[in-house]
Design a protein around this motif. Sequence first.
Motif, PDB file in Angstrom:
ATOM      1  N   GLY A 234       0.732  -1.208  -0.102  1.00  0.00           N
ATOM      2  CA  GLY A 234       0.117   0.049   0.060  1.00  0.00           C
ATOM      3  C   GLY A 234       0.929   1.114  -0.023  1.00  0.00           C
ATOM      4  N   CYS A 235       1.941   1.301  -0.387  1.00  0.00           N
ATOM      5  CA  CYS A 235       2.838   2.409  -0.468  1.00  0.00           C
ATOM      6  C   CYS A 235       3.055   2.807  -1.851  1.00  0.00           C
ATOM      7  CB  CYS A 235       4.376   1.723  -0.227  1.00  0.00           C
ATOM      8  SG  CYS A 235       5.540   3.094  -0.103  1.00  0.00           S
ATOM      9  N   ASP A 236       2.812   4.427  -1.824  1.00  0.00           N
ATOM     10  CA  ASP A 236       2.397   4.970  -2.982  1.00  0.00           C
ATOM     11  C   ASP A 236       3.630   5.887  -3.446  1.00  0.00           C
ATOM     12  OD1 ASP A 236       2.331   7.208  -1.236  1.00  0.00           O
ATOM     13  OD2 ASP A 236       0.529   8.025  -2.197  1.00  0.00           O
ATOM     14  N   ILE A 237       5.070   5.579  -2.967  1.00  0.00           N
ATOM     15  CA  ILE A 237       6.187   6.292  -3.222  1.00  0.00           C
ATOM     16  C   ILE A 237       6.487   6.253  -4.650  1.00  0.00           C
ATOM     17  CG2 ILE A 237       7.962   4.242  -2.789  1.00  0.00           C
ATOM     18  CD1 ILE A 237       9.549   6.106  -0.926  1.00  0.00           C
ATOM     19  N   ILE A 238       6.948   7.285  -5.000  1.00  0.00           N
ATOM     20  CA  ILE A 238       7.639   7.336  -6.663  1.00  0.00           C
ATOM     21  C   ILE A 238       8.633   6.275  -6.777  1.00  0.00           C
ATOM     22  CG2 ILE A 238       8.371   8.660  -8.515  1.00  0.00           C
ATOM     23  CD1 ILE A 238       6.919  11.070  -7.063  1.00  0.00           C
ATOM     24  N   LEU A 239       8.645   5.558  -7.727  1.00  0.00           N
ATOM     25  CA  LEU A 239       9.615   4.493  -7.904  1.00  0.00           C
ATOM     26  C   LEU A 239      10.674   5.012  -9.048  1.00  0.00           C
ATOM     27  CD1 LEU A 239       7.195   1.408  -8.184  1.00  0.00           C
ATOM     28  CD2 LEU A 239       8.559   1.792  -6.285  1.00  0.00           C
ATOM     29  N   GLN A 240      11.698   4.875  -8.838  1.00  0.00           N
ATOM     30  CA  GLN A 240      12.893   5.496  -9.651  1.00  0.00           C
ATOM     31  C   GLN A 240      13.980   4.407  -9.697  1.00  0.00           C
ATOM     32  OE1 GLN A 240      16.389   8.329  -8.847  1.00  0.00           O
ATOM     33  NE2 GLN A 240      14.582   9.608  -9.428  1.00  0.00           N
ATOM     34  N   ALA A 241      14.304   3.573 -10.793  1.00  0.00           N
ATOM     35  CA  ALA A 241      15.449   2.744 -11.012  1.00  0.00           C
ATOM     36  C   ALA A 241      16.613   3.397 -11.374  1.00  0.00           C
ATOM     37  CB  ALA A 241      14.834   1.720 -12.092  1.00  0.00           C
ATOM     38  N   THR A 242      17.666   2.902 -10.924  1.00  0.00           N
ATOM     39  CA  THR A 242      19.147   3.483 -11.728  1.00  0.00           C
ATOM     40  C   THR A 242      19.141   2.856 -13.207  1.00  0.00           C
ATOM     41  OG1 THR A 242      21.389   3.410 -11.389  1.00  0.00           O
ATOM     42  CG2 THR A 242      20.352   1.452 -10.664  1.00  0.00           C
TER      43      THR A 242
ATOM     44  N   PRO B   8       4.193  11.787  -1.834  1.00  0.00           N
ATOM     45  CA  PRO B   8       4.385  11.431  -3.321  1.00  0.00           C
ATOM     46  C   PRO B   8       3.404  11.848  -4.312  1.00  0.00           C
ATOM     47  CG  PRO B   8       4.528   9.499  -1.688  1.00  0.00           C
ATOM     48  CD  PRO B   8       4.006  10.639  -0.861  1.00  0.00           C
ATOM     49  N   ASP B   9       1.958  11.912  -3.955  1.00  0.00           N
ATOM     50  CA  ASP B   9       1.100  12.512  -5.080  1.00  0.00           C
ATOM     51  C   ASP B   9       1.474  13.996  -5.304  1.00  0.00           C
ATOM     52  OD1 ASP B   9      -0.337  10.435  -5.842  1.00  0.00           O
ATOM     53  OD2 ASP B   9      -1.764  10.585  -4.479  1.00  0.00           O
ATOM     54  N   GLU B  10       1.758  14.739  -4.192  1.00  0.00           N
ATOM     55  CA  GLU B  10       2.033  16.254  -4.402  1.00  0.00           C
ATOM     56  C   GLU B  10       3.674  16.404  -5.457  1.00  0.00           C
ATOM     57  OE1 GLU B  10       0.265  18.260  -0.434  1.00  0.00           O
ATOM     58  OE2 GLU B  10       2.315  17.445  -0.404  1.00  0.00           O
ATOM     59  N   ALA B  11       4.441  15.126  -5.119  1.00  0.00           N
ATOM     60  CA  ALA B  11       5.829  15.206  -5.877  1.00  0.00           C
ATOM     61  C   ALA B  11       5.379  14.986  -7.176  1.00  0.00           C
ATOM     62  CB  ALA B  11       6.583  14.207  -5.059  1.00  0.00           C
ATOM     63  N   ARG B  12       4.439  13.945  -7.607  1.00  0.00           N
ATOM     64  CA  ARG B  12       4.046  13.685  -8.837  1.00  0.00           C
ATOM     65  C   ARG B  12       3.755  14.947  -9.659  1.00  0.00           C
ATOM     66  NH1 ARG B  12       2.516   8.953  -6.219  1.00  0.00           N
ATOM     67  NH2 ARG B  12       3.855   7.257  -7.063  1.00  0.00           N
ATOM     68  N   GLU B  13       2.741  15.935  -8.831  1.00  0.00           N
ATOM     69  CA  GLU B  13       2.414  16.948  -9.581  1.00  0.00           C
ATOM     70  C   GLU B  13       3.383  17.864  -9.791  1.00  0.00           C
ATOM     71  OE1 GLU B  13      -1.642  17.954  -7.795  1.00  0.00           O
ATOM     72  OE2 GLU B  13      -1.217  20.065  -8.467  1.00  0.00           O
ATOM     73  N   ILE B  14       4.429  18.059  -9.139  1.00  0.00           N
ATOM     74  CA  ILE B  14       5.390  18.950  -9.078  1.00  0.00           C
ATOM     75  C   ILE B  14       6.318  18.493 -10.286  1.00  0.00           C
ATOM     76  CG2 ILE B  14       7.802  19.708  -8.110  1.00  0.00           C
ATOM     77  CD1 ILE B  14       6.174  19.438  -5.303  1.00  0.00           C
ATOM     78  N   LEU B  15       6.756  17.101 -10.312  1.00  0.00           N
ATOM     79  CA  LEU B  15       7.344  16.731 -11.458  1.00  0.00           C
ATOM     80  C   LEU B  15       6.815  16.504 -12.670  1.00  0.00           C
ATOM     81  CD1 LEU B  15       9.149  14.049  -9.095  1.00  0.00           C
ATOM     82  CD2 LEU B  15      10.110  16.077 -10.286  1.00  0.00           C
ATOM     83  N   GLY B  16       5.384  16.692 -12.902  1.00  0.00           N
ATOM     84  CA  GLY B  16       4.840  16.326 -14.095  1.00  0.00           C
ATOM     85  C   GLY B  16       4.358  15.103 -14.322  1.00  0.00           C
ATOM     86  N   LEU B  17       4.546  14.007 -13.245  1.00  0.00           N
ATOM     87  CA  LEU B  17       4.134  12.623 -13.607  1.00  0.00           C
ATOM     88  C   LEU B  17       2.737  12.305 -13.598  1.00  0.00           C
ATOM     89  CD1 LEU B  17       6.975  11.042 -11.087  1.00  0.00           C
ATOM     90  CD2 LEU B  17       7.005  11.396 -13.376  1.00  0.00           C
ATOM     91  N   LYS B  18       2.496  11.345 -14.039  1.00  0.00           N
ATOM     92  CA  LYS B  18       1.083  10.584 -14.137  1.00  0.00           C
ATOM     93  C   LYS B  18       0.643  10.298 -12.605  1.00  0.00           C
ATOM     94  CE  LYS B  18       0.410   7.337 -16.402  1.00  0.00           C
ATOM     95  NZ  LYS B  18       0.388   5.893 -17.328  1.00  0.00           N
ATOM     96  N   LYS B  19      -0.729  10.457 -12.383  1.00  0.00           N
ATOM     97  CA  LYS B  19      -1.065  10.103 -10.986  1.00  0.00           C
ATOM     98  C   LYS B  19      -1.009   8.698 -11.080  1.00  0.00           C
ATOM     99  CE  LYS B  19      -4.050  13.668  -9.215  1.00  0.00           C
ATOM    100  NZ  LYS B  19      -5.325  14.224  -9.282  1.00  0.00           N
ATOM    101  N   LEU B  20      -0.995   7.976  -9.777  1.00  0.00           N
ATOM    102  CA  LEU B  20      -0.920   6.422  -9.725  1.00  0.00           C
ATOM    103  C   LEU B  20      -2.506   6.044 -10.059  1.00  0.00           C
ATOM    104  CD1 LEU B  20       0.840   5.045  -6.822  1.00  0.00           C
ATOM    105  CD2 LEU B  20       1.269   4.856  -9.119  1.00  0.00           C
TER     106      LEU B  20
END
Length: 282
Positions: free
Chosen positions: A74-82, A269-281
């Motif tokens: 249930g974790c909605d953190i933004i996933l970033q891979a190297t 995480p949702d606010e970060a998605r908005e700041i970064l222009g990422l799609k909502k989950l």
Amino acid sequence: MEKLIVTAAITGGLHGKAANPNLPEQPEEQIQHTIDAWNAGASIVHIHGRDETGAATQEPARYKEVFDGIRAKGCDIILQATTGGGIGMGLEERLQSIEADPEMASLNMGIVNYPLPSGTGYNLSENTPADLIWYAEKMMERNVKPEMEVYSVAMMKEVLMLIEKGLLKKPYYINFVMGMPAQGTIDATRKNLCYMIDMLPPDSIFNVCAVGPYQLPMTTYSILEGGMARVGMEDNIYYGRGEKAKSNAQLVERTIRIAKELQREIASPDEAREILGLKKLA
Ligand code: ZN
């Protein structure tokens, strides 16, 4: 100032449990460290895959296992891979992690030459302009937002090159990687940070990470300058002088505490998605 996005870089591609036994390598450890860092206030997790032996791997299935495990809790953190990967990896191998469909991926913006931990030579992370174009195209195709890893002032030229070629979407997200003990990297000083901030193109957001003892002061400078902060055991295995970090969450907690004291609000995480222009989950 925008709300603060804190990234937890929980596992890098260079050191492992020999450096700090608390460093997460196996999927269940990486999942738990991510959940704890998220509970502490991180809104992005930056991950390097590791195989059963703890060695760096870019195997998409390994990333998928970790990503699915994080979401299953249930974790909605933004996933970033190297896509920097680990020692000795080729360009194609490094890029494989994006097949696990992270929301973001790191994109190394130039040549960095790392001394091997064994002291017997160097690991050249090549990243020519043609490589950067290829990586950016692939990321755009898969709708993965690049976090551009800028290790020195000279790499800002490549940021402008990718913008000019239309290979990046706004806002441009740039991480200043400072204080790496490697050729092609800039020292972790406030003056260097200010200089690089001055060079940012319009519509950019910057993040800062720094190695070892520089992590705490440089990320704090970034918070004061309106930038974002990346902390975690990829960049720093210590909590204080001679005191190894117990967990990634411990480092995130401190940054969140400092930011709050400095009256900087924290992005979910949702606010970060908005700041970064990422799609909502979904
Ligand atoms: Zn990394």
